[in-house]
Design a protein around this motif. Structure first.
Motif, PDB file in Angstrom:
ATOM      1  N   GLU A 109      10.235  18.120 -23.760  1.00  0.00           N
ATOM      2  CA  GLU A 109       9.968  17.248 -24.902  1.00  0.00           C
ATOM      3  C   GLU A 109       9.374  18.003 -26.090  1.00  0.00           C
ATOM      4  O   GLU A 109       9.786  17.804 -27.237  1.00  0.00           O
ATOM      5  N   HIS A 110       8.378  18.852 -25.819  1.00  0.00           N
ATOM      6  CA  HIS A 110       7.715  19.572 -26.919  1.00  0.00           C
ATOM      7  C   HIS A 110       8.698  20.480 -27.648  1.00  0.00           C
ATOM      8  O   HIS A 110       8.742  20.510 -28.880  1.00  0.00           O
ATOM      9  N   GLN A 111       9.497  21.225 -26.878  1.00  0.00           N
ATOM     10  CA  GLN A 111      10.418  22.163 -27.500  1.00  0.00           C
ATOM     11  C   GLN A 111      11.516  21.443 -28.284  1.00  0.00           C
ATOM     12  O   GLN A 111      11.928  21.893 -29.359  1.00  0.00           O
ATOM     13  N   LEU A 115      12.383  21.717 -32.292  1.00  0.00           N
ATOM     14  CA  LEU A 115      13.669  22.011 -32.916  1.00  0.00           C
ATOM     15  C   LEU A 115      14.058  20.920 -33.909  1.00  0.00           C
ATOM     16  O   LEU A 115      14.568  21.216 -35.002  1.00  0.00           O
ATOM     17  N   ALA A 116      13.833  19.657 -33.546  1.00  0.00           N
ATOM     18  CA  ALA A 116      14.182  18.561 -34.451  1.00  0.00           C
ATOM     19  C   ALA A 116      13.491  18.732 -35.803  1.00  0.00           C
ATOM     20  O   ALA A 116      14.108  18.573 -36.862  1.00  0.00           O
ATOM     21  N   CYS A 117      12.211  19.062 -35.765  1.00  0.00           N
ATOM     22  CA  CYS A 117      11.467  19.238 -37.017  1.00  0.00           C
ATOM     23  C   CYS A 117      11.893  20.503 -37.748  1.00  0.00           C
ATOM     24  O   CYS A 117      11.921  20.539 -38.985  1.00  0.00           O
ATOM     25  N   THR A 118      12.234  21.543 -36.993  1.00  0.00           N
ATOM     26  CA  THR A 118      12.744  22.770 -37.616  1.00  0.00           C
ATOM     27  C   THR A 118      14.019  22.488 -38.387  1.00  0.00           C
ATOM     28  O   THR A 118      14.188  22.934 -39.536  1.00  0.00           O
ATOM     29  N   LEU A 119      14.929  21.756 -37.763  1.00  0.00           N
ATOM     30  CA  LEU A 119      16.199  21.439 -38.417  1.00  0.00           C
ATOM     31  C   LEU A 119      15.996  20.562 -39.645  1.00  0.00           C
ATOM     32  O   LEU A 119      16.626  20.772 -40.689  1.00  0.00           O
ATOM     33  N   LEU A 120      15.104  19.579 -39.524  1.00  0.00           N
ATOM     34  CA  LEU A 120      14.812  18.714 -40.672  1.00  0.00           C
ATOM     35  C   LEU A 120      14.222  19.524 -41.822  1.00  0.00           C
ATOM     36  O   LEU A 120      14.621  19.373 -42.982  1.00  0.00           O
ATOM     37  N   LEU A 121      13.275  20.382 -41.508  1.00  0.00           N
ATOM     38  CA  LEU A 121      12.661  21.218 -42.536  1.00  0.00           C
ATOM     39  C   LEU A 121      13.683  22.149 -43.181  1.00  0.00           C
ATOM     40  O   LEU A 121      13.692  22.337 -44.412  1.00  0.00           O
ATOM     41  N   ALA A 122      14.547  22.737 -42.359  1.00  0.00           N
ATOM     42  CA  ALA A 122      15.529  23.677 -42.896  1.00  0.00           C
ATOM     43  C   ALA A 122      16.421  23.012 -43.934  1.00  0.00           C
ATOM     44  O   ALA A 122      16.665  23.571 -45.018  1.00  0.00           O
ATOM     45  N   ARG A 148      10.651   9.090 -46.428  1.00  0.00           N
ATOM     46  CA  ARG A 148      10.683   8.098 -45.354  1.00  0.00           C
ATOM     47  C   ARG A 148      11.632   8.578 -44.266  1.00  0.00           C
ATOM     48  O   ARG A 148      12.835   8.765 -44.504  1.00  0.00           O
ATOM     49  N   VAL A 149      11.084   8.785 -43.078  1.00  0.00           N
ATOM     50  CA  VAL A 149      11.831   9.336 -41.954  1.00  0.00           C
ATOM     51  C   VAL A 149      11.874   8.307 -40.831  1.00  0.00           C
ATOM     52  O   VAL A 149      10.827   7.869 -40.332  1.00  0.00           O
ATOM     53  N   VAL A 150      13.065   7.916 -40.426  1.00  0.00           N
ATOM     54  CA  VAL A 150      13.242   7.002 -39.299  1.00  0.00           C
ATOM     55  C   VAL A 150      13.428   7.835 -38.036  1.00  0.00           C
ATOM     56  O   VAL A 150      14.326   8.686 -37.973  1.00  0.00           O
ATOM     57  N   VAL A 151      12.568   7.613 -37.052  1.00  0.00           N
ATOM     58  CA  VAL A 151      12.680   8.296 -35.770  1.00  0.00           C
ATOM     59  C   VAL A 151      13.226   7.296 -34.768  1.00  0.00           C
ATOM     60  O   VAL A 151      12.543   6.332 -34.391  1.00  0.00           O
ATOM     61  N   LEU A 152      14.455   7.508 -34.349  1.00  0.00           N
ATOM     62  CA  LEU A 152      15.141   6.604 -33.418  1.00  0.00           C
ATOM     63  C   LEU A 152      14.855   7.069 -31.996  1.00  0.00           C
ATOM     64  O   LEU A 152      15.372   8.083 -31.538  1.00  0.00           O
ATOM     65  N   GLY A 153      14.017   6.316 -31.305  1.00  0.00           N
ATOM     66  CA  GLY A 153      13.583   6.680 -29.962  1.00  0.00           C
ATOM     67  C   GLY A 153      12.098   6.973 -29.954  1.00  0.00           C
ATOM     68  O   GLY A 153      11.602   7.759 -30.765  1.00  0.00           O
ATOM     69  N   HIS A 154      11.383   6.297 -29.040  1.00  0.00           N
ATOM     70  CA  HIS A 154       9.937   6.526 -28.948  1.00  0.00           C
ATOM     71  C   HIS A 154       9.543   6.859 -27.516  1.00  0.00           C
ATOM     72  O   HIS A 154       8.510   6.440 -27.004  1.00  0.00           O
ATOM     73  N   GLY A 155      10.413   7.636 -26.860  1.00  0.00           N
ATOM     74  CA  GLY A 155      10.084   8.191 -25.562  1.00  0.00           C
ATOM     75  C   GLY A 155       9.370   9.515 -25.750  1.00  0.00           C
ATOM     76  O   GLY A 155       8.737   9.766 -26.787  1.00  0.00           O
ATOM     77  N   GLY A 156       9.480  10.387 -24.750  1.00  0.00           N
ATOM     78  CA  GLY A 156       8.747  11.650 -24.802  1.00  0.00           C
ATOM     79  C   GLY A 156       9.074  12.491 -26.017  1.00  0.00           C
ATOM     80  O   GLY A 156       8.183  12.994 -26.703  1.00  0.00           O
ATOM     81  N   VAL A 157      10.359  12.657 -26.319  1.00  0.00           N
ATOM     82  CA  VAL A 157      10.751  13.477 -27.466  1.00  0.00           C
ATOM     83  C   VAL A 157      10.387  12.786 -28.776  1.00  0.00           C
ATOM     84  O   VAL A 157       9.842  13.400 -29.692  1.00  0.00           O
ATOM     85  N   ALA A 291       9.242  28.518 -22.797  1.00  0.00           N
ATOM     86  CA  ALA A 291       8.371  27.603 -22.051  1.00  0.00           C
ATOM     87  C   ALA A 291       9.128  26.831 -20.969  1.00  0.00           C
ATOM     88  O   ALA A 291       8.519  26.342 -20.021  1.00  0.00           O
ATOM     89  N   MET A 292      10.449  26.719 -21.099  1.00  0.00           N
ATOM     90  CA  MET A 292      11.185  25.803 -20.234  1.00  0.00           C
ATOM     91  C   MET A 292      11.151  26.226 -18.762  1.00  0.00           C
ATOM     92  O   MET A 292      10.864  25.403 -17.881  1.00  0.00           O
TER      93      MET A 292
END
Length: 339
Positions: A109-111, A115-122, A148-157, A291-292
């Motif tokens: 989940e952390h990794q 990556l999701a935030c890295t891609l968004l920032l890029a 405004r950022v919509v995060v679809l899914g509120h599980g671990g990731v 880490a995986m």
């Protein structure tokens, strides 16, 4: 003593060290292609599955559903099938009748959120554009502050994505299968309101698993609701987003996208997504950092100890079926991959 099969991705000596004599265990190798090493499939109490995929063209280190379907039912006395992934698509259909199914919650989940935030920032800072330049040329980029950022899914990731976005002072809108108000007062909107909350959003990050309800969920209607210039990031499952609709918006230049998962997957050579300048494609590497492996070894070892000492396994997605009920049933409060 219990007998446990391990796939090639895991180091048997590491598992033995982590178990540390807390349970009496015999470890054998099984890749789901050849026969288990020095064991009969009927002797297996715990089966640790290789990395798997539903793709008809699996990555070389993954096994496809045909191999899963041929292998798993042969472990007819298994108590637990342990995955090395968060996703479990297609596995429950092939479980031995007395086996529970557990995922590797906590390993990726952390990794994946990283990556999701890295891609968004890029994309929000124009990195792909600047990286292709061969001469100095300054230009303004949208950035993340106040967006405004919509995060679809509120599980671990999804939760980890939100935690990493908060320091950027974005306006975060949470969407999940079930509406709820969190302990901190933040609201999680139901999926039924996705079109409404996506209207005018600057970014959409998809972290949900693939289910009948999420298949094609992000379609042309949802994409058209996003603001011009919005960014779509998908680290969940490729088929959650309608590829044809996304490609159309990318080709028009209205949206940008960063995809760690695609439909189809692997993405074939020559697919339009490879060539579009406003698209980033990474080859499903969300959890695949240094880490995986240590985390997977720890999770698998602890599950083996629990089964070997008579305790219930953790992260159970499907409970064992009764002798006359066919497949097992989904555990409602089990940790989900992304929800």
């Amino acid at each position: 003593m219990i007998t446990v099969s391990l796939p090639p991705a895991l180091d048997q000596s590491q598992i033995e060290r982590l178990i540390g004599g807390r349970a009496q265990v015999r470890l054998v190798g099984w890749d789901f292609i050849e026969e288990p090493v020095d064991a009969d499939t009927a002797d297996l109490d715990v089966v640790v599955s290789p990395f798997h995929t539903t793709s008809p063209t699996p990555n070389p280190t993954y096994v496809g559903l045909p191999a899963i379907a041929a292998a798993l039912p042969r472990a007819r006395n298994a108590q637990l099938v342990q995955l090395l992934s968060l996703g479990s698509e297609g596995i429950a259909d092939h479980l031995p009748p007395g086996a529970a199914l557990a995922n590797a919650a906590g390993a990726m989940e952390h990794q994946t959120a990283e990556l999701a935030c890295t891609l968004l920032l890029a994309l929000s800072r124009g990195i792909p554009h600047f990286a292709r330049q061969i001469e100095w040329a300054n230009s303004r980029t949208p950035g993340l502050w106040g967006k405004r950022v919509v995060v679809l899914g509120h599980g671990g990731v999804g939760r980890e994505v939100v935690r990493r976005l908060q320091p950027f002072e974005t306006q975060i809108v949470r969407v999940a299968r079930t509406a709820r108000t969190l302990d901190d007062g933040n609201v999680v909107h139901p999926v039924a309101e996705l079109a409404e909350v996506a209207a005018g959003a600057d970014a959409l990050i998809c972290t949900v698993p693939l289910t009948p309800d999420t298949l094609g969920l992000v379609d042309a209607g949802i994409l058209s609701a996003l603001a011009d210039g919005a960014i779509v990031v998908n680290v969940g499952r490729g088929a959650v987003v309608r590829t044809d609709a996304l490609v159309a918006d990318l080709e028009s230049g209205r949206l940008s996208a960063a995809l760690d998962v695609t439909d189809p997957e692997p993405l074939p050579a020559g697919h339009p997504l490879w060539k579009l300048p406003n698209a980033i494609v990474t080859p499903h590497v969300g959890g695949n950092t240094d880490a995986m492996r240590p985390l997977l070894h720890q999770i698998v070892a602890e599950q083996i100890v629990r089964v070997g000492t008579g305790a219930s396994p953790e992260n159970v997605l499907v409970t064992p079926s009764s002798p006359d009920s066919g497949r097992g049933t989904t555990t409602q409060n089990a940790p989900k991959e992304r929800s």
